[in-house]
Design a protein around this motif. Structure first.
Motif, PDB file in Angstrom:
ATOM      1  N   UNK A  83       5.559  11.466  -8.059  1.00 51.56           N
ATOM      2  CA  UNK A  83       6.312  10.254  -8.421  1.00 51.56           C
ATOM      3  C   UNK A  83       6.803   9.548  -7.163  1.00 51.56           C
ATOM      4  N   UNK A  84       7.336  10.300  -6.224  1.00 54.42           N
ATOM      5  CA  UNK A  84       7.803   9.703  -4.980  1.00 54.42           C
ATOM      6  C   UNK A  84       6.675   9.071  -4.192  1.00 54.42           C
ATOM      7  N   UNK A  85       5.547   9.769  -4.102  1.00 50.83           N
ATOM      8  CA  UNK A  85       4.399   9.216  -3.384  1.00 50.83           C
ATOM      9  C   UNK A  85       3.924   7.920  -4.020  1.00 50.83           C
ATOM     10  N   UNK A  86       3.892   7.883  -5.334  1.00 50.63           N
ATOM     11  CA  UNK A  86       3.399   6.695  -6.046  1.00 50.63           C
ATOM     12  C   UNK A  86       4.332   5.508  -5.855  1.00 50.63           C
ATOM     13  N   UNK A  87       5.628   5.716  -6.101  1.00 49.93           N
ATOM     14  CA  UNK A  87       6.585   4.608  -6.010  1.00 49.93           C
ATOM     15  C   UNK A  87       6.743   4.125  -4.569  1.00 49.93           C
ATOM     16  N   UNK A  88       6.766   5.048  -3.620  1.00 49.56           N
ATOM     17  CA  UNK A  88       6.897   4.667  -2.215  1.00 49.56           C
ATOM     18  C   UNK A  88       5.665   3.898  -1.751  1.00 49.56           C
ATOM     19  N   UNK A  89       4.485   4.359  -2.144  1.00 51.02           N
ATOM     20  CA  UNK A  89       3.262   3.651  -1.773  1.00 51.02           C
ATOM     21  C   UNK A  89       3.226   2.238  -2.313  1.00 51.02           C
ATOM     22  N   UNK A  90       3.613   2.068  -3.594  1.00 46.05           N
ATOM     23  CA  UNK A  90       3.653   0.725  -4.178  1.00 46.05           C
ATOM     24  C   UNK A  90       4.680  -0.148  -3.481  1.00 46.05           C
ATOM     25  N   UNK A  91       5.856   0.417  -3.205  1.00 48.66           N
ATOM     26  CA  UNK A  91       6.917  -0.361  -2.554  1.00 48.66           C
ATOM     27  C   UNK A  91       6.497  -0.816  -1.165  1.00 48.66           C
ATOM     28  N   UNK A  92       5.756   0.022  -0.457  1.00 51.79           N
ATOM     29  CA  UNK A  92       5.350  -0.304   0.901  1.00 51.79           C
ATOM     30  C   UNK A  92       4.295  -1.413   0.932  1.00 51.79           C
ATOM     31  N   UNK A  93       3.390  -1.404  -0.034  1.00 51.01           N
ATOM     32  CA  UNK A  93       2.263  -2.332  -0.024  1.00 51.01           C
ATOM     33  C   UNK A  93       2.572  -3.654  -0.723  1.00 51.01           C
ATOM     34  N   UNK A  94       3.415  -3.614  -1.770  1.00 50.07           N
ATOM     35  CA  UNK A  94       3.605  -4.788  -2.628  1.00 50.07           C
ATOM     36  C   UNK A  94       4.104  -6.033  -1.895  1.00 50.07           C
ATOM     37  N   UNK A  95       5.129  -5.954  -1.010  1.00 46.87           N
ATOM     38  CA  UNK A  95       5.610  -7.189  -0.369  1.00 46.87           C
ATOM     39  C   UNK A  95       4.527  -7.923   0.406  1.00 46.87           C
ATOM     40  N   UNK A  96       3.767  -7.203   1.230  1.00 44.20           N
ATOM     41  CA  UNK A  96       2.738  -7.873   2.023  1.00 44.20           C
ATOM     42  C   UNK A  96       1.609  -8.378   1.138  1.00 44.20           C
ATOM     43  N   UNK A  97       1.326  -7.692   0.028  1.00 38.55           N
ATOM     44  CA  UNK A  97       0.306  -8.172  -0.900  1.00 38.55           C
ATOM     45  C   UNK A  97       0.705  -9.519  -1.481  1.00 38.55           C
TER      46      UNK A  97
END
Length: 388
Positions: A83-97
């Motif tokens: 869960x942490x890996x998934x949410x952190x990965x999305x949070x890291x990528x989403x703004x620049x996307x």
């Protein structure tokens, strides 16, 4: 270490908020982003142990895909698992996307981004200074006075400069070398050594020959995310051969603009795939391209992560990780030279890079976004003069 793992000093949502922020303002590419994570999460907040950070760096270097995103995913996994890996990965990528999608819409609507050349003129030079400082901090912190690690570091840096790429077998070989020299297993001491080491790769590659364009985009970028080792700009030559030469989706000019967009927006450099996808097939093209690029690296991180967590403290694993880390930092340092050759084109950009290093050396707590914003303004002012 076990106490820190049992009772982390932070909540999952604190880490997610941090990664959202880093994805929103973290300029400088994978080297700088990895340095920010070390400074903020290991040194300042002490949320992540240094050994855990080094494990994440080693795993990110060994597996194909973007280094910074994989490191962020692993750090999310450390205390909060999948869960942490998934949410952190999305949070890291989403703004620049979201940023590259917005820029892509403006690019298509107004027929190009002429002003971006001026901004990149200043930002590109400043980024070299930021990366240089990050590489210096990683080197002094992780290698110290260890002669063996310094030798690996120097060889890796030289190979990166000469080949202009990161060689995964050099990382693996460095890890095996330090392991065998410093924590040899019994079978090695008995002279029964067998070398079998290869990273996982390719289970997301798809055959896209007869698919609709979205299917082609998804297959091609999944292939790129599965097979391209290295960080940041290492994927650029691979993308060029596909989207320009093979498929003809973009012109040379559009591809160069796509790389520039990735360099002047925060977050992972590989998010340029989202911009390319938007130019090829609109919003859903951007979604498919970005998802196809990052999904493989997500699995390449969380699947081996439990084994790193379980066995990472064994002397042999620690020695292996030390060797891989030294090679990775050497490659990062070499990448400073490679990227600098592309970004520093005259005396003005060289001066901007040196000034960035001096400013960050003198004002160690100065936020990098302030430096990047100042460099962008300098580029807008100086680029017409330099080209006049």
């Amino acid at each position: 270490m076990s106490d820190a793992q049992a009772a982390p000093r932070y909540t999952l949502w604190q880490l997610v908020r941090y990664m959202l922020g880093l994805g929103s303002w973290g300029f400088g590419g994978p080297v700088a982003l990895a340095g920010f994570m070390y400074r903020d999460l290991v040194e300042q907040r002490q949320w992540i142990a240094e050994a855990e950070y080094k494990e994440g760096m080693a795993l990110a270097q060994l597996m194909p895909g973007p280094l910074a995103a994989q490191l962020a995913i692993y750090l999310g996994y450390v205390h909060h698992r999948v869960l942490g890996a998934t949410l952190v990965g999305l949070a890291f990528v989403l703004p620049s996307f979201l940023m590259v999608v917005a820029i892509g819409a403006a690019y298509r609507a107004y027929g190009g981004i002429a002003w971006m050349q001026a901004v990149f003129y200043g930002v590109g030079a400043s980024v070299i200074g930021i990366i240089t400082m990050s590489a210096w901090k990683l080197t002094t912190k992780n290698i110290g006075r260890d002669k063996l690690l310094w030798a690996i570091f120097a060889i890796s840096a030289a190979v990166t400069v000469v080949t202009k790429s990161e060689v995964v077998w050099l990382f693996l070989g460095s890890g095996v070398l330090v392991w065998l020299l410093r924590a040899p297993p019994p079978w090695f001491s008995r002279g029964q050594a067998n070398a079998v080491a290869a990273p996982l790769a390719g289970f997301f590659a798809l055959d896209a020959l007869d698919w609709h364009k979205l299917g082609q985009i998804g297959a091609y970028f999944a292939y790129a995310g599965s097979f391209v080792f290295g960080s940041g700009l290492a994927i650029v030559p691979f993308l060029y051969s596909g989207v320009v030469q093979e498929y003809g989706w973009l012109t040379d000019r559009q591809f160069v603009d796509a790389v520039a967009v990735a360099m002047i927006t925060p977050g992972p450099v590989v998010i340029t795939t989202g911009f390319i996808g938007y130019l090829v097939a609109g919003f859903w093209g951007a979604v498919v391209a970005a998802a196809a690029t990052f999904v493989p690296c997500y699995f390449f991180t969380i699947l081996p992560a439990p084994y790193f967590k379980k066995h990472g403290k064994r002397p042999g694993i620690v020695a292996f990780v030390d060797g891989v880390t030294a090679a990775a930092i050497g490659a990062i340092t070499g990448a400073v030279v490679v990227i600098g050759q592309r970004s520093i084109s005259d005396a003005t950009t060289a001066a901007l890079a040196l000034l960035t290093v001096a400013v960050l050396w003198r004002f160690k707590k100065l936020p990098e976004p302030v430096v990047v914003a100042a460099a962008a303004l300098a580029g807008l002012l100086l680029y017409p003069l330099a080209r006049g």
